[in-house]
Motif scaffolding. Sequence first.
Motif, mmCIF file in Angstrom:
data_model
loop_
_atom_site.group_PDB
_atom_site.id
_atom_site.type_symbol
_atom_site.label_atom_id
_atom_site.label_comp_id
_atom_site.label_asym_id
_atom_site.label_seq_id
_atom_site.Cartn_x
_atom_site.Cartn_y
_atom_site.Cartn_z
ATOM 1 N N THR A 146 -69.536 81.106 -21.625
ATOM 2 C CA THR A 146 -70.318 81.944 -20.715
ATOM 3 C C THR A 146 -71.315 82.788 -21.487
ATOM 4 O O THR A 146 -72.486 82.910 -21.096
ATOM 5 N N VAL A 147 -70.873 83.393 -22.581
ATOM 6 C CA VAL A 147 -71.780 84.209 -23.392
ATOM 7 C C VAL A 147 -72.910 83.351 -23.952
ATOM 8 O O VAL A 147 -74.081 83.753 -23.956
ATOM 9 N N GLY A 148 -72.579 82.147 -24.420
ATOM 10 C CA GLY A 148 -73.605 81.256 -24.950
ATOM 11 C C GLY A 148 -74.631 80.879 -23.898
ATOM 12 O O GLY A 148 -75.847 80.903 -24.156
ATOM 13 N N VAL A 207 -75.425 70.547 -17.891
ATOM 14 C CA VAL A 207 -76.509 70.940 -16.992
ATOM 15 C C VAL A 207 -77.634 69.925 -17.202
ATOM 16 O O VAL A 207 -78.544 70.148 -18.003
ATOM 17 N N PRO A 208 -77.606 68.776 -16.495
ATOM 18 C CA PRO A 208 -78.501 67.655 -16.816
ATOM 19 C C PRO A 208 -79.983 67.991 -16.777
ATOM 20 O O PRO A 208 -80.754 67.497 -17.588
ATOM 21 N N HIS A 209 -80.405 68.852 -15.842
ATOM 22 C CA HIS A 209 -81.831 69.146 -15.703
ATOM 23 C C HIS A 209 -82.310 70.211 -16.687
ATOM 24 O O HIS A 209 -83.515 70.405 -16.846
ATOM 25 N N PHE A 210 -81.375 70.923 -17.319
ATOM 26 C CA PHE A 210 -81.722 71.937 -18.310
ATOM 27 C C PHE A 210 -80.837 71.722 -19.537
ATOM 28 O O PHE A 210 -79.942 72.521 -19.824
ATOM 29 N N ARG A 266 -64.938 74.392 -34.335
ATOM 30 C CA ARG A 266 -66.240 73.943 -33.835
ATOM 31 C C ARG A 266 -66.097 72.738 -32.907
ATOM 32 O O ARG A 266 -66.724 72.676 -31.844
ATOM 33 N N SER A 267 -65.293 71.765 -33.277
ATOM 34 C CA SER A 267 -65.165 70.569 -32.443
ATOM 35 C C SER A 267 -64.565 70.909 -31.083
ATOM 36 O O SER A 267 -64.943 70.317 -30.054
ATOM 37 N N LYS A 268 -63.635 71.867 -31.052
ATOM 38 C CA LYS A 268 -63.042 72.264 -29.776
ATOM 39 C C LYS A 268 -64.071 72.935 -28.885
ATOM 40 O O LYS A 268 -64.105 72.710 -27.659
ATOM 41 N N LEU A 269 -64.934 73.753 -29.480
ATOM 42 C CA LEU A 269 -65.956 74.427 -28.695
ATOM 43 C C LEU A 269 -66.989 73.427 -28.168
ATOM 44 O O LEU A 269 -67.462 73.553 -27.033
ATOM 45 N N LEU A 280 -79.287 74.251 -22.017
ATOM 46 C CA LEU A 280 -78.160 75.108 -21.652
ATOM 47 C C LEU A 280 -76.818 74.526 -22.089
ATOM 48 O O LEU A 280 -75.794 75.199 -22.009
ATOM 49 N N ASP A 281 -76.824 73.281 -22.549
ATOM 50 C CA ASP A 281 -75.600 72.664 -23.052
ATOM 51 C C ASP A 281 -75.418 72.880 -24.548
ATOM 52 O O ASP A 281 -74.469 72.366 -25.136
ATOM 53 N N ARG A 282 -76.315 73.651 -25.147
ATOM 54 C CA ARG A 282 -76.334 73.730 -26.605
ATOM 55 C C ARG A 282 -75.891 75.105 -27.118
ATOM 56 O O ARG A 282 -76.404 75.594 -28.118
ATOM 57 N N SER A 283 -74.915 75.688 -26.438
ATOM 58 C CA SER A 283 -74.440 77.008 -26.859
ATOM 59 C C SER A 283 -74.029 77.040 -28.318
ATOM 60 O O SER A 283 -74.354 77.978 -29.064
#
Length: 278
Positions: free
Chosen positions: A70-72, A121-124, A109-112, A127-130
């Motif tokens: 959520t923070v990311g 979020v396919p269109h953005f 890292r792998s778990k995160l 936003l998947d790159r926290s």
Amino acid sequence: MRLTVLGCRQGMPADGQPSSSYLVETGSARLLLDCGPGAATALSSVAHPSDLDAIIISHLHADHCYDLLTVGKTLLSGRLRDPKRFPTLRDAARHEWPPIPLYVPKGGRSKLDTLASVFPVPHFPVLDRSFDVAFDVHEYEPADTFTVGDNAISMHRMNHSLLNCGTRLESPEGSFAFTGDTAYTPDLVTLARDVDLFLSEATLEEPDVTAHGHLCAAEAGDAAAAAEVGQLVLTHFITADETWLKARKADAERSFRGPVHLAAPGRTFDIRPGGGTR
């Protein structure tokens, strides 16, 4: 140095209280210790995630790290929504900004990354790159040290069912230690030796006889007394019941003669050399 309790609840949030999360502020840095469910909302009432200089996660049980996603996403979406800085999504995706250092136990890292992949979020897609854009992820091991601002930070292995390290922070403004989750171990004394404020879990009424690894308040008091800390703050509670909490405070006070406090969401402690707090 100031400690702000964002969440103090063991396990999942309850009674309006977030899970484990604490903001430590000095003149040179703001650090978030643990980021359990509800932490992102609590943090938003006192600071924006972009104001943080580092996040340190004691261990990778969900009640201590789940709100990292959520923070990311808040960090990423906030920048996307700033039309002055990023007129288009393409500008935002191409723009480079300093990610926030995120310290997690080795293997984290792998778990995160897996967590982030569950909610695409396919269109953005930015936003998947926290965990590769919003954060600069560092995997630590027990006994590792690093510096944030003028704060010297060291990680101390504790006794829990997952790799858990207590965090010790030393700065010109004071010293602080936080247990994360742990059963009693002599390493608690090393972690907390002479700190001005010791933030310790106090989950149980009696010592843990399982392999999971939690402290009771009496053991937190024993560790605080042996380490000769200035102040003791108990946290990671299973209930908000005042009678139960007062009993745990009394348990700790039987061995630790200094001030004993009960964590509560929104409560702050000003930490000074020599143990000064409020």
